[in-house]
Design an enzyme around this catalytic site. Structure first.
Site, PDB file in Angstrom:
ATOM      1  N   GLY A   1       2.725   1.960  10.847  1.00  0.00           N
ATOM      2  CA  GLY A   1       3.638   3.194  10.778  1.00  0.00           C
ATOM      3  C   GLY A   1       4.399   3.540  12.247  1.00  0.00           C
TER       4      GLY A   1
ATOM      5  N   ASN B   1       0.848  -1.276   0.104  1.00  0.00           N
ATOM      6  CA  ASN B   1       0.066   0.025   0.054  1.00  0.00           C
ATOM      7  C   ASN B   1       0.835   0.996   0.052  1.00  0.00           C
ATOM      8  OD1 ASN B   1      -1.809   1.730   0.319  1.00  0.00           O
ATOM      9  ND2 ASN B   1      -2.190   1.153   2.641  1.00  0.00           N
TER      10      ASN B   1
ATOM     11  N   LYS C   1       0.069   4.371  -0.121  1.00  0.00           N
ATOM     12  CA  LYS C   1      -0.470   5.346   0.521  1.00  0.00           C
ATOM     13  C   LYS C   1      -0.386   6.824  -0.230  1.00  0.00           C
ATOM     14  CE  LYS C   1      -0.099   3.060   4.931  1.00  0.00           C
ATOM     15  NZ  LYS C   1       0.023   3.061   6.307  1.00  0.00           N
TER      16      LYS C   1
ATOM     17  N   HIS D   1      -9.550   1.006   5.251  1.00  0.00           N
ATOM     18  CA  HIS D   1      -8.274   1.024   5.782  1.00  0.00           C
ATOM     19  C   HIS D   1      -8.342   1.880   7.055  1.00  0.00           C
ATOM     20  CE1 HIS D   1      -4.087   2.159   6.477  1.00  0.00           C
ATOM     21  NE2 HIS D   1      -3.583   1.007   5.890  1.00  0.00           N
TER      22      HIS D   1
ATOM     23  N   GLU E   1      -6.749   4.324   8.109  1.00  0.00           N
ATOM     24  CA  GLU E   1      -6.446   5.902   7.887  1.00  0.00           C
ATOM     25  C   GLU E   1      -7.831   6.331   7.341  1.00  0.00           C
ATOM     26  OE1 GLU E   1      -2.771   5.142   5.809  1.00  0.00           O
ATOM     27  OE2 GLU E   1      -1.897   4.619   7.484  1.00  0.00           O
TER      28      GLU E   1
ATOM     29  N   GLU F   1      -5.015  -5.179  10.377  1.00  0.00           N
ATOM     30  CA  GLU F   1      -4.163  -4.411  10.598  1.00  0.00           C
ATOM     31  C   GLU F   1      -4.427  -3.451  11.856  1.00  0.00           C
ATOM     32  OE1 GLU F   1      -2.219  -3.012   6.696  1.00  0.00           O
ATOM     33  OE2 GLU F   1      -3.878  -1.734   7.015  1.00  0.00           O
TER      34      GLU F   1
ATOM     35  N   SER G   1       3.822  -2.502  10.085  1.00  0.00           N
ATOM     36  CA  SER G   1       5.320  -2.585  10.270  1.00  0.00           C
ATOM     37  C   SER G   1       5.722  -3.525   9.902  1.00  0.00           C
ATOM     38  CB  SER G   1       5.578  -2.179  11.760  1.00  0.00           C
ATOM     39  OG  SER G   1       5.068  -0.684  12.224  1.00  0.00           O
TER      40      SER G   1
HETATM   41  P1  13P Z   1       3.203   0.124   7.547  1.00  0.00           P
HETATM   42  O1  13P Z   1       3.730  -0.888   7.196  1.00  0.00           O
HETATM   43  O2  13P Z   1       3.844   1.252   7.152  1.00  0.00           O
HETATM   44  O3  13P Z   1       3.298   0.208   9.249  1.00  0.00           O
HETATM   45  O4  13P Z   1       1.831   0.376   7.117  1.00  0.00           O
HETATM   46  C1  13P Z   1       0.932  -0.679   6.925  1.00  0.00           C
HETATM   47  C2  13P Z   1      -0.169  -0.428   6.374  1.00  0.00           C
HETATM   48  O5  13P Z   1      -1.165   0.478   6.900  1.00  0.00           O
HETATM   49  C3  13P Z   1      -0.566  -0.928   5.215  1.00  0.00           C
HETATM   50  O6  13P Z   1      -1.971  -0.710   4.623  1.00  0.00           O
END
Ligand code: 13P
Length: 256
Positions: A175, A10, A12, A97, A99, A169, A215
């Protein structure tokens, strides 16, 4: 034996078209005949076309979008429908997601409508669920992730042929450099799998990949991918670097 893993990246709100072309100049998975992971990459909408042009000529590397709106077309300034995303070459879409849920206030009902729209347009939904640290510390892990899953199950059970992917997740691991242990992931995935078995039957439950995200890095991918019930990974930060993403793909299944 586990089914072949799904290794998803992803991107983002990162990677412009030029950067996507550079990524694919360096990203050359060479698959063993027969056995290979499924590789999925989710660029931003504006980078999808460049990524499609630049990706390896291989149907095993598929591209998706990070979000869709549930209406098919019309006066919805700034939104992209599943139909448009499909026509532009996406095969998958992330939905719900964390976010989207926590920064943009997406609710379970919105997630369900988006799953319906994705299926109707022929996109495979990758439905994301996960608890916050506060919810986990409050002993609410199971309640939260099953509530998020239950919201989409009516849509999925209405369509016996619908293929979909789930991603667990945990919000506290995204992150942050804080990764769920393989046991944490297996435990949550087990809860999700049991719910799928109850509501959709054993065959569909077994056929639905459940990915772990939060992560994931080259040095922890192998142990996560070996964990029971973990069928793949959804990678954020480490998917922006072709060498890291390739190393994670290799951790899932040896490429040649
Ligand atoms: P990270 O791998 O940066 O922690 O992000 C995970 C994520 O949100 C994938 O959709």
């Amino acid at each position: 034996m586990k089914p072949r893993p799904v290794i998803a990246g992803n991107w983002k709100m990162n990677m412009d078209p030029l950067e996507a072309r550079e990524f694919f100049r360096a990203f050359h998975p060479e698959f063993s005949p027969g056995r290979h992971p499924t590789l999925l990459i989710f660029p931003p909408f504006v980078t999808l076309a460049a990524a499609l042009n630049a990706r390896p000529e291989d149907p095993r590397v598929e591209l998706g979008v990070q979000n869709i709106f549930w209406e098919e077309s019309g006066a919805f300034t700034g939104e992209v429908s599943a139909v448009l995303a499909r026509a532009a070459g996406a095969t998958h879409t992330l939905i719900g997601h964390s976010e989207r849920r926590h920064v943009f206030g997406e609710q379970d009902e919105d997630v369900a409508r988006k799953v319906g729209a994705a299926l109707k347009a022929g996109l495979v939904p990758v439905v994301c669920v996960g608890e916050t640290l506060e919810e986990r510390r409050g002993g609410r892990l199971q309640e939260v992730i099953l509530r998020q899953l239950d919201a989409v199950l009516p849509v999925l059970s209405n369509d016996a042929d619908a293929t979909f992917i789930l991603a667990y997740e945990p919000v506290w691991a995204i992150g942050t450099g804080e990764t769920a242990t393989p046991d944490d992931a297996s435990q949550a995935h087990g809860m999700l799998r049991r719910r799928l078995q109850e509501r959709l039957g054993d065959v569909r439950a077994a056929d639905t990949p459940i990915l772990y995200g939060g992560s994931v890095k080259p040095d922890n991918a192998a142990e996560l991918l070996r964990a029971p019930e973990v069928d793949g990974v959804l990678v954020g930060g480490a998917s922006l670097d072709p060498a890291s993403f390739l190393a994670i793909a290799r951790a899932g299944m040896p490429l040649t």
